[in-house]
Design a protein around this motif. Structure first.
Motif, PDB file in Angstrom:
ATOM      1  N   GLY A  79       0.846  -1.180   0.000  1.00  0.00           N
ATOM      2  CA  GLY A  79       0.000   0.000   0.000  1.00  0.00           C
ATOM      3  C   GLY A  79       0.885   1.234   0.000  1.00  0.00           C
ATOM      4  N   SER A  80       0.390   2.308   0.571  1.00  0.00           N
ATOM      5  CA  SER A  80       1.185   3.521   0.691  1.00  0.00           C
ATOM      6  C   SER A  80       1.499   3.753   2.154  1.00  0.00           C
ATOM      7  CB  SER A  80       0.424   4.723   0.128  1.00  0.00           C
ATOM      8  OG  SER A  80       1.150   5.917   0.367  1.00  0.00           O
ATOM      9  N   ALA A  81       2.701   4.260   2.386  1.00  0.00           N
ATOM     10  CA  ALA A  81       3.086   4.557   3.767  1.00  0.00           C
ATOM     11  C   ALA A  81       2.361   5.789   4.287  1.00  0.00           C
ATOM     12  CB  ALA A  81       4.598   4.774   3.837  1.00  0.00           C
ATOM     13  N   PHE A  82       1.671   6.515   3.385  1.00  0.00           N
ATOM     14  CA  PHE A  82       1.055   7.781   3.769  1.00  0.00           C
ATOM     15  C   PHE A  82      -0.359   7.887   3.205  1.00  0.00           C
ATOM     16  CE2 PHE A  82       5.606   8.250   2.927  1.00  0.00           C
ATOM     17  CZ  PHE A  82       6.061   8.567   4.196  1.00  0.00           C
ATOM     18  N   SER A  83      -1.157   8.729   3.817  1.00  0.00           N
ATOM     19  CA  SER A  83      -2.521   8.944   3.356  1.00  0.00           C
ATOM     20  C   SER A  83      -2.502   9.684   2.016  1.00  0.00           C
ATOM     21  CB  SER A  83      -3.298   9.771   4.383  1.00  0.00           C
ATOM     22  OG  SER A  83      -2.803  11.099   4.424  1.00  0.00           O
ATOM     23  N   PRO A  84      -3.557   9.539   1.195  1.00  0.00           N
ATOM     24  CA  PRO A  84      -3.610  10.250  -0.092  1.00  0.00           C
ATOM     25  C   PRO A  84      -3.452  11.761   0.062  1.00  0.00           C
ATOM     26  CG  PRO A  84      -5.290   8.551  -0.006  1.00  0.00           C
ATOM     27  CD  PRO A  84      -4.687   8.614   1.364  1.00  0.00           C
ATOM     28  N   ALA A  85      -4.035  12.325   1.115  1.00  0.00           N
ATOM     29  CA  ALA A  85      -3.932  13.768   1.328  1.00  0.00           C
ATOM     30  C   ALA A  85      -2.492  14.191   1.580  1.00  0.00           C
ATOM     31  CB  ALA A  85      -4.810  14.193   2.505  1.00  0.00           C
ATOM     32  N   VAL A  87       0.192  12.517   0.608  1.00  0.00           N
ATOM     33  CA  VAL A  87       0.937  12.304  -0.639  1.00  0.00           C
ATOM     34  C   VAL A  87       0.814  13.528  -1.545  1.00  0.00           C
ATOM     35  CG1 VAL A  87       0.991  10.975  -2.785  1.00  0.00           C
ATOM     36  CG2 VAL A  87       0.835   9.783  -0.595  1.00  0.00           C
ATOM     37  N   LYS A  88      -0.379  14.107  -1.617  1.00  0.00           N
ATOM     38  CA  LYS A  88      -0.575  15.320  -2.418  1.00  0.00           C
ATOM     39  C   LYS A  88       0.242  16.478  -1.875  1.00  0.00           C
ATOM     40  CE  LYS A  88      -5.196  14.236  -4.184  1.00  0.00           C
ATOM     41  NZ  LYS A  88      -6.629  14.636  -4.185  1.00  0.00           N
ATOM     42  N   LEU A  89       0.324  16.576  -0.557  1.00  0.00           N
ATOM     43  CA  LEU A  89       1.146  17.633   0.046  1.00  0.00           C
ATOM     44  C   LEU A  89       2.614  17.448  -0.316  1.00  0.00           C
ATOM     45  CD1 LEU A  89      -0.233  18.221   3.665  1.00  0.00           C
ATOM     46  CD2 LEU A  89      -0.174  19.850   1.771  1.00  0.00           C
ATOM     47  N   PHE A  90       3.083  16.208  -0.259  1.00  0.00           N
ATOM     48  CA  PHE A  90       4.465  15.922  -0.621  1.00  0.00           C
ATOM     49  C   PHE A  90       4.771  16.413  -2.036  1.00  0.00           C
ATOM     50  CE2 PHE A  90       4.761  11.963   2.331  1.00  0.00           C
ATOM     51  CZ  PHE A  90       5.000  12.794   3.411  1.00  0.00           C
ATOM     52  N   SER A  92       3.517  18.770  -3.709  1.00  0.00           N
ATOM     53  CA  SER A  92       3.356  20.199  -3.996  1.00  0.00           C
ATOM     54  C   SER A  92       4.279  21.095  -3.176  1.00  0.00           C
ATOM     55  CB  SER A  92       1.897  20.623  -3.760  1.00  0.00           C
ATOM     56  OG  SER A  92       1.498  20.354  -2.428  1.00  0.00           O
ATOM     57  N   HIS A  93       5.165  20.492  -2.360  1.00  0.00           N
ATOM     58  CA  HIS A  93       6.060  21.302  -1.536  1.00  0.00           C
ATOM     59  C   HIS A  93       7.493  20.795  -1.645  1.00  0.00           C
ATOM     60  CE1 HIS A  93       2.965  23.724   0.511  1.00  0.00           C
ATOM     61  NE2 HIS A  93       2.218  22.636   0.384  1.00  0.00           N
ATOM     62  N   ASP A  94       8.399  21.712  -2.022  1.00  0.00           N
ATOM     63  CA  ASP A  94       9.803  21.341  -2.215  1.00  0.00           C
ATOM     64  C   ASP A  94      10.442  20.798  -0.942  1.00  0.00           C
ATOM     65  OD1 ASP A  94       9.532  22.174  -4.782  1.00  0.00           O
ATOM     66  OD2 ASP A  94      10.604  24.073  -4.527  1.00  0.00           O
ATOM     67  N   GLU A  95       9.985  21.272   0.203  1.00  0.00           N
ATOM     68  CA  GLU A  95      10.565  20.831   1.473  1.00  0.00           C
ATOM     69  C   GLU A  95      10.493  19.313   1.611  1.00  0.00           C
ATOM     70  OE1 GLU A  95       9.639  21.271   6.264  1.00  0.00           O
ATOM     71  OE2 GLU A  95       8.925  22.810   4.870  1.00  0.00           O
ATOM     72  N   ALA A  96       9.369  18.740   1.186  1.00  0.00           N
ATOM     73  CA  ALA A  96       9.194  17.286   1.289  1.00  0.00           C
ATOM     74  C   ALA A  96      10.174  16.559   0.381  1.00  0.00           C
ATOM     75  CB  ALA A  96       7.762  16.899   0.938  1.00  0.00           C
ATOM     76  N   VAL A  97      10.449  17.135  -0.800  1.00  0.00           N
ATOM     77  CA  VAL A  97      11.368  16.502  -1.745  1.00  0.00           C
ATOM     78  C   VAL A  97      12.752  16.343  -1.123  1.00  0.00           C
ATOM     79  CG1 VAL A  97      12.552  16.774  -3.954  1.00  0.00           C
ATOM     80  CG2 VAL A  97      10.136  17.385  -3.761  1.00  0.00           C
ATOM     81  N   PHE A  98      13.247  17.407  -0.519  1.00  0.00           N
ATOM     82  CA  PHE A  98      14.611  17.359   0.011  1.00  0.00           C
ATOM     83  C   PHE A  98      14.683  16.582   1.332  1.00  0.00           C
ATOM     84  CE2 PHE A  98      14.596  21.010  -2.889  1.00  0.00           C
ATOM     85  CZ  PHE A  98      15.627  20.592  -3.730  1.00  0.00           C
ATOM     86  N   ASP A  99      13.592  16.562   2.091  1.00  0.00           N
ATOM     87  CA  ASP A  99      13.549  15.703   3.274  1.00  0.00           C
ATOM     88  C   ASP A  99      13.533  14.236   2.856  1.00  0.00           C
ATOM     89  OD1 ASP A  99      13.637  17.773   5.041  1.00  0.00           O
ATOM     90  OD2 ASP A  99      11.528  17.703   5.615  1.00  0.00           O
ATOM     91  N   ARG A 178       8.407   6.273  -8.066  1.00  0.00           N
ATOM     92  CA  ARG A 178       8.060   5.825  -9.414  1.00  0.00           C
ATOM     93  C   ARG A 178       6.854   6.586  -9.959  1.00  0.00           C
ATOM     94  NH1 ARG A 178       9.002   0.350  -7.441  1.00  0.00           N
ATOM     95  NH2 ARG A 178      10.916  -0.496  -8.338  1.00  0.00           N
ATOM     96  N   GLU A 179       5.927   6.915  -9.073  1.00  0.00           N
ATOM     97  CA  GLU A 179       4.720   7.627  -9.486  1.00  0.00           C
ATOM     98  C   GLU A 179       4.967   9.125  -9.676  1.00  0.00           C
ATOM     99  OE1 GLU A 179       1.982   6.663  -6.400  1.00  0.00           O
ATOM    100  OE2 GLU A 179       2.057   4.515  -6.810  1.00  0.00           O
ATOM    101  N   GLY A 180       6.196   9.557  -9.432  1.00  0.00           N
ATOM    102  CA  GLY A 180       6.529  10.959  -9.645  1.00  0.00           C
ATOM    103  C   GLY A 180       6.034  11.879  -8.556  1.00  0.00           C
ATOM    104  N   VAL A 181       5.760  11.338  -7.363  1.00  0.00           N
ATOM    105  CA  VAL A 181       5.249  12.169  -6.270  1.00  0.00           C
ATOM    106  C   VAL A 181       6.306  13.177  -5.828  1.00  0.00           C
ATOM    107  CG1 VAL A 181       4.497  12.158  -3.863  1.00  0.00           C
ATOM    108  CG2 VAL A 181       3.575  10.472  -5.465  1.00  0.00           C
ATOM    109  N   PHE A 182       7.537  12.728  -5.686  1.00  0.00           N
ATOM    110  CA  PHE A 182       8.588  13.616  -5.177  1.00  0.00           C
ATOM    111  C   PHE A 182       9.285  14.374  -6.307  1.00  0.00           C
ATOM    112  CE2 PHE A 182       8.193  10.422  -1.784  1.00  0.00           C
ATOM    113  CZ  PHE A 182       7.941  11.261  -0.716  1.00  0.00           C
TER     114      PHE A 182
END
Length: 256
Positions: A79-85, A87-90, A92-99, A178-182
């Motif tokens: 599944g996903s380690a995180f809720s869909p909401a 994942v969407k935040l991840f 849309s925010h650069d901070e999540a990418v670098f974390d 793989r899904e391009g979230v980050f």
């Protein structure tokens, strides 16, 4: 004599435990199709009713799923380690990418170090075989293929660390990647300079693993992900500058 007959129920339990371990150890992966009931019975040396009972129990536990006319498959147990909401935040925010990159740097550095100590020769052969595919793919200049092999290479190191908690957690994280979230990994492989340097960095990781040098393996992973972080930062700056330049151009055009 203190011997008892082994009944069919115990055989089914043994079959179930073997399949459970294959899923736990990441050998059977989510979405993978199991052999037919008949084939499984022959491979395991048990009756088809024992296999049928084991598969039914595993399905009730949510580990397997049956698709009509297609067969029995390993369920999406990650599944996903995180809720869909979240994942969407991840996304849309650069901070999540670098974390995320910092998290990978810590976890994969540890995985590489563990792999030098706990990987079997076969584990290291798998890692080396994937790297050879990366070398073969390099002249073809296909960013999608290179990004796919990149993920396979890193996951093979995590598998070779032989920690099932780390394995399933990182597989879930890589699914988001793989899904391009980050970020879109293929973008990094489109630039000629990046491609050559990335291949060299993966070679350094592989060499350290094959030499079973824990310090060198961890250091090579850290250097690689430091570079990925810097490349992404540069790419984001470029895109922002391009957006500004486009707005200036459009404004200049509108002025006649």
């Amino acid at each position: 004599m203190p011997f008892q007959k082994i009944n069919a129920e115990k055989l089914a339990h043994s079959v179930m435990k073997q399949i459970e371990l294959l899923i736990l150890r990441g050998i059977l992966r989510p979405g993978e199709r199991l052999p037919s009931e008949r084939d499984l019975a022959e491979r395991l040396g048990v009756s088809r009713p024992s296999v049928r009972e084991a598969l039914a129990e595993l399905s009730s536990k949510g580990l397997l799923t049956t698709k009509a006319g297609a067969g029995v498959f390993v369920a999406d147990v990650l599944g996903s380690a995180f809720s869909p909401a979240l994942v969407k935040l991840f996304g849309s925010h650069d901070e999540a990418v670098f974390d995320y990159i910092a998290f990978r740097r810590d976890m994969e550095g540890l995985a590489a170090e563990r792999a030098t100590r706990f990987a079997s020769d076969t584990d290291l052969n798998v890692i080396n075989a994937i790297f050879k595919k990366m070398e073969a793919a390099h002249p073809k200049r296909n960013p999608t293929d290179e990004a796919r092999l990149d993920a396979e290479f890193h996951l093979s190191i995590i598998e070779a660390s032989h920690n099932v908690i780390m394995l399933h957690m990182m597989r879930s994280m890589f699914d988001l990647l793989r899904e391009g979230v980050f970020y879109n990994r293929s973008v990094i492989f489109k630039q000629r300079t990046n491609r050559a340097l990335l291949l060299d960095q993966h070679r350094a990781i592989n060499d350290a693993l094959q030499a079973r040098d824990p310090d060198a393996a961890r250091a090579a992973v850290i250097r690689h992900l430091d570079y990925v972080e810097a490349a992404l930062s540069d790419q984001q700056k470029f895109e922002r500058n391009e957006d500004i330049a486009r707005l200036r151009f459009e404004h200049e055009q509108s002025r006649g």
